[in-house]
Design a protein around this motif. Structure first.
Motif, PDB file in Angstrom:
ATOM      1  N   THR A  22       5.865   5.352  -4.755  1.00  0.00           N
ATOM      2  CA  THR A  22       5.812   6.859  -4.457  1.00  0.00           C
ATOM      3  C   THR A  22       4.960   8.126  -5.073  1.00  0.00           C
ATOM      4  O   THR A  22       3.403   8.465  -4.492  1.00  0.00           O
ATOM      5  CB  THR A  22       6.476   8.386  -4.790  1.00  0.00           C
ATOM      6  N   VAL A  25       1.402   5.938  -4.654  1.00  0.00           N
ATOM      7  CA  VAL A  25       0.955   5.691  -3.550  1.00  0.00           C
ATOM      8  C   VAL A  25      -0.360   7.158  -3.832  1.00  0.00           C
ATOM      9  O   VAL A  25      -1.268   7.435  -3.279  1.00  0.00           O
ATOM     10  CB  VAL A  25       1.773   6.153  -3.139  1.00  0.00           C
ATOM     11  N   ALA A 128      -0.547  -0.826   0.773  1.00  0.00           N
ATOM     12  CA  ALA A 128       0.095  -0.433  -0.489  1.00  0.00           C
ATOM     13  C   ALA A 128       0.589   1.307   0.837  1.00  0.00           C
ATOM     14  O   ALA A 128       1.542   1.386   0.460  1.00  0.00           O
ATOM     15  CB  ALA A 128      -0.166  -0.070  -1.346  1.00  0.00           C
ATOM     16  N   TYR A 129      -0.710   2.129   1.183  1.00  0.00           N
ATOM     17  CA  TYR A 129      -0.196   3.113   2.125  1.00  0.00           C
ATOM     18  C   TYR A 129       0.947   3.252   3.388  1.00  0.00           C
ATOM     19  O   TYR A 129       1.582   3.738   3.517  1.00  0.00           O
ATOM     20  CB  TYR A 129      -1.677   3.656   2.923  1.00  0.00           C
ATOM     21  N   TRP A 132       5.170   2.117   2.164  1.00  0.00           N
ATOM     22  CA  TRP A 132       5.489   3.405   1.282  1.00  0.00           C
ATOM     23  C   TRP A 132       6.593   4.026   2.804  1.00  0.00           C
ATOM     24  O   TRP A 132       7.594   4.251   1.885  1.00  0.00           O
ATOM     25  CB  TRP A 132       4.283   4.648   1.125  1.00  0.00           C
ATOM     26  N   VAL A 162       3.942  12.631  -1.884  1.00  0.00           N
ATOM     27  CA  VAL A 162       2.450  12.147  -1.095  1.00  0.00           C
ATOM     28  C   VAL A 162       2.294  13.223  -0.063  1.00  0.00           C
ATOM     29  O   VAL A 162       0.719  13.059   0.175  1.00  0.00           O
ATOM     30  CB  VAL A 162       2.885  10.813  -0.159  1.00  0.00           C
TER      31      VAL A 162
END
Length: 199
Positions: A22, A25, A128-129, A132, A162
């Motif tokens: 978290t 991101v 990576a986004y 998550w 986020v």
């Protein structure tokens, strides 16, 4: 090491990995701005982003290894690569496998960044986004803690962080670089103009 110890370690390392992911991101979103974040200079934000990513991968590795040796989880090596084929809670476990595969692709391409080029690395890095929210859903759906208040509190906190970062990124006040007006030279420092002939 007993199965009980492995189970507790697997649960704890999974939660810590989610929290660190978290942070990664949120900082990844914020690092796109030319301004500083959290009162830190840009290089410090990038350093924190990189170190949080490395720690997240380390805790994720511990999470996976502990589950692999835990007889209660009953994982096979193929469960770590191919999603939705496990015997125990295959859907929620499969989400964890998908997140693991995405993060593995990011790690591998980061190690090969100079060979594959920045453009290809950046495209994969965007995974990576995607990893998550999948990891978040995996944590809420799998394991024996999915109904506990503390796991929901941590998950809601991660989601709030986020969402706040994305909200800031999409707001009108967000700018990738500082405004040009901030970089204008003071009138006192401007060179004197050459007067024309006849004056």
């Amino acid at each position: 090491m007993s199965d009980e110890v492995l189970w507790y370690f697997a649960r704890g390392s999974g939660v810590v990995s989610l929290v660190l992911l978290t942070v990664v991101v949120a900082l990844g979103v914020g690092a796109r701005s030319g301004r500083t974040a959290f009162g830190l200079p840009r290089f410090a934000v990038n350093l924190l982003h990189r170190n949080a990513a490395l720690l997240s991968v380390l805790f994720l590795a511990g999470h996976v290894i502990a589950l692999l040796f835990d007889s209660y989880a009953d994982l096979d090596l193929i469960d770590l690569v191919v999603p939705f084929v496990g015997d125990y809670s295959p859907f929620w476990q499969g989400l964890g496998t998908v997140a693991l595969d995405l993060l593995a692709a990011i790690v591998i391409t980061s190690l090969l960044r100079h060979r594959i080029g920045v453009r290809a690395w950046r495209i994969v890095h965007w995974l990576a986004y995607l990893s998550w929210p999948i990891a978040l859903m995996h944590g809420l759906g799998a394991g024996s803690d999915n109904g506990t208040w503390w796991l929901w509190a941590i998950s809601i906190g991660c989601a709030a962080v986020v969402m706040a970062a994305v909200g800031w990124r999409t707001s009108a006040s967000f700018g990738r670089f500082p405004a040009r007006a901030d970089r204008q030279v003071s009138p006192r420092l401007r060179p004197l103009s050459v007067s024309s002939k006849g004056n």
